[in-house]
Structure formats: structure tokens, C-alpha cells
Write a protein that holds these residues in place. Sequence first.
Motif, PDB file in Angstrom:
ATOM      1  N   ASP A   1     -23.448 -32.908 -14.705  1.00 10.53           N
ATOM      2  CA  ASP A   1     -22.094 -33.098 -14.177  1.00 10.53           C
ATOM      3  C   ASP A   1     -21.271 -34.062 -15.023  1.00 10.53           C
ATOM      4  O   ASP A   1     -21.575 -35.254 -15.131  1.00 10.53           O
ATOM      5  CB  ASP A   1     -22.189 -33.619 -12.745  1.00 10.53           C
ATOM      6  CG  ASP A   1     -20.862 -33.590 -12.016  1.00 10.53           C
ATOM      7  OD1 ASP A   1     -19.880 -33.070 -12.587  1.00 10.53           O
ATOM      8  OD2 ASP A   1     -20.805 -34.070 -10.871  1.00 10.53           O
TER       9      ASP A   1
ATOM     10  N   LYS B   1     -16.872 -41.168 -19.121  1.00 15.18           N
ATOM     11  CA  LYS B   1     -16.940 -39.750 -19.463  1.00 15.18           C
ATOM     12  C   LYS B   1     -17.244 -39.508 -20.942  1.00 15.18           C
ATOM     13  O   LYS B   1     -17.998 -38.587 -21.284  1.00 15.18           O
ATOM     14  CB  LYS B   1     -15.652 -39.038 -19.044  1.00 15.18           C
ATOM     15  CG  LYS B   1     -15.506 -38.912 -17.525  1.00 15.18           C
ATOM     16  CD  LYS B   1     -14.331 -38.052 -17.133  1.00 15.18           C
ATOM     17  CE  LYS B   1     -14.140 -38.027 -15.616  1.00 15.18           C
ATOM     18  NZ  LYS B   1     -15.219 -37.278 -14.918  1.00 15.18           N
TER      19      LYS B   1
ATOM     20  N   GLU C   1     -17.989 -34.205 -14.260  1.00 14.06           N
ATOM     21  CA  GLU C   1     -16.800 -34.441 -13.436  1.00 14.06           C
ATOM     22  C   GLU C   1     -17.012 -35.568 -12.428  1.00 14.06           C
ATOM     23  O   GLU C   1     -17.072 -36.737 -12.809  1.00 14.06           O
ATOM     24  CB  GLU C   1     -16.377 -33.148 -12.726  1.00 14.06           C
ATOM     25  CG  GLU C   1     -14.954 -33.214 -12.173  1.00 14.06           C
ATOM     26  CD  GLU C   1     -14.804 -32.583 -10.812  1.00 14.06           C
ATOM     27  OE1 GLU C   1     -13.672 -32.533 -10.327  1.00 14.06           O
ATOM     28  OE2 GLU C   1     -15.814 -32.184 -10.201  1.00 14.06           O
ATOM     29  N   ASP C   2     -17.164 -35.243 -11.145  1.00 15.96           N
ATOM     30  CA  ASP C   2     -17.145 -36.262 -10.093  1.00 15.96           C
ATOM     31  C   ASP C   2     -18.251 -37.306 -10.206  1.00 15.96           C
ATOM     32  O   ASP C   2     -18.070 -38.447  -9.767  1.00 15.96           O
ATOM     33  CB  ASP C   2     -17.238 -35.593  -8.722  1.00 15.96           C
ATOM     34  CG  ASP C   2     -15.910 -34.991  -8.275  1.00 15.96           C
ATOM     35  OD1 ASP C   2     -14.879 -35.312  -8.900  1.00 15.96           O
ATOM     36  OD2 ASP C   2     -15.906 -34.217  -7.305  1.00 15.96           O
TER      37      ASP C   2
ATOM     38  N   ARG D   1     -21.142 -28.897 -15.627  1.00 13.98           N
ATOM     39  CA  ARG D   1     -19.897 -28.909 -14.857  1.00 13.98           C
ATOM     40  C   ARG D   1     -18.854 -29.690 -15.650  1.00 13.98           C
ATOM     41  O   ARG D   1     -19.032 -30.885 -15.917  1.00 13.98           O
ATOM     42  CB  ARG D   1     -20.064 -29.525 -13.474  1.00 13.98           C
ATOM     43  CG  ARG D   1     -18.710 -29.564 -12.732  1.00 13.98           C
ATOM     44  CD  ARG D   1     -18.830 -29.682 -11.242  1.00 13.98           C
ATOM     45  NE  ARG D   1     -19.125 -31.023 -10.781  1.00 13.98           N
ATOM     46  CZ  ARG D   1     -18.966 -31.428  -9.500  1.00 13.98           C
ATOM     47  NH1 ARG D   1     -18.528 -30.578  -8.583  1.00 13.98           N
ATOM     48  NH2 ARG D   1     -19.279 -32.650  -9.151  1.00 13.98           N
TER      49      ARG D   1
ATOM     50  N   GLU E   1      -9.608 -34.494 -20.188  1.00 14.27           N
ATOM     51  CA  GLU E   1     -11.073 -34.531 -20.158  1.00 14.27           C
ATOM     52  C   GLU E   1     -11.670 -33.132 -20.313  1.00 14.27           C
ATOM     53  O   GLU E   1     -12.725 -32.958 -20.934  1.00 14.27           O
ATOM     54  CB  GLU E   1     -11.559 -35.174 -18.856  1.00 14.27           C
ATOM     55  CG  GLU E   1     -11.111 -36.601 -18.650  1.00 14.27           C
ATOM     56  CD  GLU E   1     -11.663 -37.563 -19.696  1.00 14.27           C
ATOM     57  OE1 GLU E   1     -12.594 -37.193 -20.441  1.00 14.27           O
ATOM     58  OE2 GLU E   1     -11.158 -38.701 -19.771  1.00 14.27           O
TER      59      GLU E   1
ATOM     60  N   ASN F   1     -14.680 -30.865 -16.382  1.00 15.09           N
ATOM     61  CA  ASN F   1     -13.533 -31.347 -15.625  1.00 15.09           C
ATOM     62  C   ASN F   1     -12.498 -30.233 -15.430  1.00 15.09           C
ATOM     63  O   ASN F   1     -12.550 -29.203 -16.106  1.00 15.09           O
ATOM     64  CB  ASN F   1     -12.930 -32.544 -16.349  1.00 15.09           C
ATOM     65  CG  ASN F   1     -13.795 -33.788 -16.207  1.00 15.09           C
ATOM     66  OD1 ASN F   1     -13.727 -34.493 -15.202  1.00 15.09           O
ATOM     67  ND2 ASN F   1     -14.640 -34.044 -17.207  1.00 15.09           N
TER      68      ASN F   1
ATOM     69  N   ALA G   1     -14.769 -27.088 -12.518  1.00 13.46           N
ATOM     70  CA  ALA G   1     -14.347 -27.802 -11.321  1.00 13.46           C
ATOM     71  C   ALA G   1     -12.908 -27.437 -10.961  1.00 13.46           C
ATOM     72  O   ALA G   1     -12.067 -27.229 -11.829  1.00 13.46           O
ATOM     73  CB  ALA G   1     -14.453 -29.309 -11.552  1.00 13.46           C
TER      74      ALA G   1
ATOM     75  N   ASP H   1     -14.344 -32.003 -23.006  1.00 10.54           N
ATOM     76  CA  ASP H   1     -15.604 -31.378 -22.595  1.00 10.54           C
ATOM     77  C   ASP H   1     -15.884 -30.121 -23.420  1.00 10.54           C
ATOM     78  O   ASP H   1     -17.014 -29.911 -23.902  1.00 10.54           O
ATOM     79  CB  ASP H   1     -15.551 -30.989 -21.118  1.00 10.54           C
ATOM     80  CG  ASP H   1     -15.527 -32.194 -20.188  1.00 10.54           C
ATOM     81  OD1 ASP H   1     -15.816 -33.314 -20.649  1.00 10.54           O
ATOM     82  OD2 ASP H   1     -15.208 -32.003 -18.994  1.00 10.54           O
TER      83      ASP H   1
END
Length: 277
Positions: free
Chosen positions: A33, A43, A35-36, A71, A79, A73, A98, A83
Motif C-alpha cells: 500500500d 511516500k 496510499e492510506d 495500491r 503522488e 494513490n 485508490a 507511483d
Amino acid sequence: MSLLMGPALLFCPADRPERYQKAAERSDGVIVDLEDAVAPADKQRARGAILAQLGANGDVPELDPSRTIIRVNPAGTEEFEKDLHCLKHTPYRHIMLAKAEDPAQLTALADFSVIALCETAAGILNAAAIAAEPNVAGLMWGAEDLIASLGGTSSRTGRGDYRAVALHARSTVLLAARAFGKEAIDSVYVNIPDLDGLAREAHDAVASGFGAKPCIHPDQVAVVRGAYAPSETDIAAATELLDAAASAGTGVFQFQGKMIDGPILKHAESILRRAGH
């Protein structure tokens, strides 16, 4: 896609590379992940961690690419672009987008197999259009982000049941995914100690047609696997029913006092598929 990996996927923060291999060993597939689970300030370090665990030639990663999902962003963010730039230097080609909201967002992901995470009002309303995109392997829905996007406070009632709007979103994503022959992935269960509640929800996911239920803690993996593994009683009953259908040689027949037709036989076939028969 997730059925090839297995029903119990496990989220792992991208900035915790020491957990990558443990997550892979304890689950059917890992969702790394970006993201969250990763704070904004961390990041870039998380992307560096993904790159750092590659082999000297960048083609022998610690994690098996066939059992790994990254996963990323939300599309349109800085971001997200970072990624994608990172992933172009890796063998990972399964990603989770996401807050997917529009089929046009999938255009930039043509080189990837995508699980579109529908977790906003726009994403739920556009679920069918998103599922129709050729590079979409499946749809997942997210309860808490959805409620946040609506200005609500909780996806569940005091009894622990989903609120009506969450159930509507869950059904919409399941129907959209299956209508286009894509995988359907249920939302996570955030109450980690409540394994009984997770079991009930996972059993409902199986019965409803979801192909997987991601986990946010290793303790949840066995519960999800248990829900997706048919019991010996279920296997025996399904086998007996299909044998009776073969003997009947007709479209509709009676079995143990019940009318049996095509859809009921498909239910039995689904049980045997999950059992590996």
C-alpha cells in the motif's frame, strides 16, 4: 485475478519492507500500500523501499509479481504520477487504483492489470463503466472512504451491520464487476479483534459472489480462508446433487423434496470449484 491468488489478500504498508515477505508467507496475495497506510511525508521513502527490494538487475524481486498488487494513490494527484514512475522500473504489473471514479482514469494504466477501488460516490455510480475497461481485472469497494465522501460518520449501525447506503454500494460493485466478467472484491473488516464478525461477513461475501476479501491484519487471514473453503458436508452435498442431475438427464428434476434446475446446479459447481474439484 484474485481467485488465481486466493481469497485472502493482505495489505502491507509500502514503507515497512521488513513486513513484505511475512505478509506474502501468511496470505494468498499481498497488497503493498502506497496510499492510506503511508503518511504523506513517507511516500517517497515507501517507493524507495519497493525499488530497494529488487534484485541487482531489477528483475528478481523479493515479492512474487504474480501474487503482488501495488495500491497506488488516486489518479490526478502528484503522488499517483510518482507511483507510476516508480512501478515502471519494477516487474509489478498488478495495481489497485485508490478512489477510482472515472473510466478515463484507466487510460494512463494501459500497461497494468487494475483492481479499481470504488470508494467515493462517483466511483460507485460509475462502477459499471469502470468495470467495462479492458485493463480492469476487478472491482473492490471501500466502506469508510465512501461514507467520508458523503459527509457521513460511520458505515455501520450500532449493531455492527452496514447502513443501507453501504449495502447499496457493496451490491452495486458486485453486480458491475460480474456483469463484465471481472473479479469482485469485498471491503476490509476494520474491527480487527472481532473475528466472529469477520467470519460472518466473509461467509456472506462467499455466498453473495465476491471472489476475495482483503485483510488488514495477519490474524484475519485464516478466518477469510476458512469462509471460502467449503466444508466436507458442503462438498459431499454438492457432489451428490450433481451426480443426481447426471442421472436425471433432464433440465428440471426433484431432489430431496426440492425442485432443482440450472441455477441450483451452478451453485453446487461453484462449491466444488472452491474446493479444487
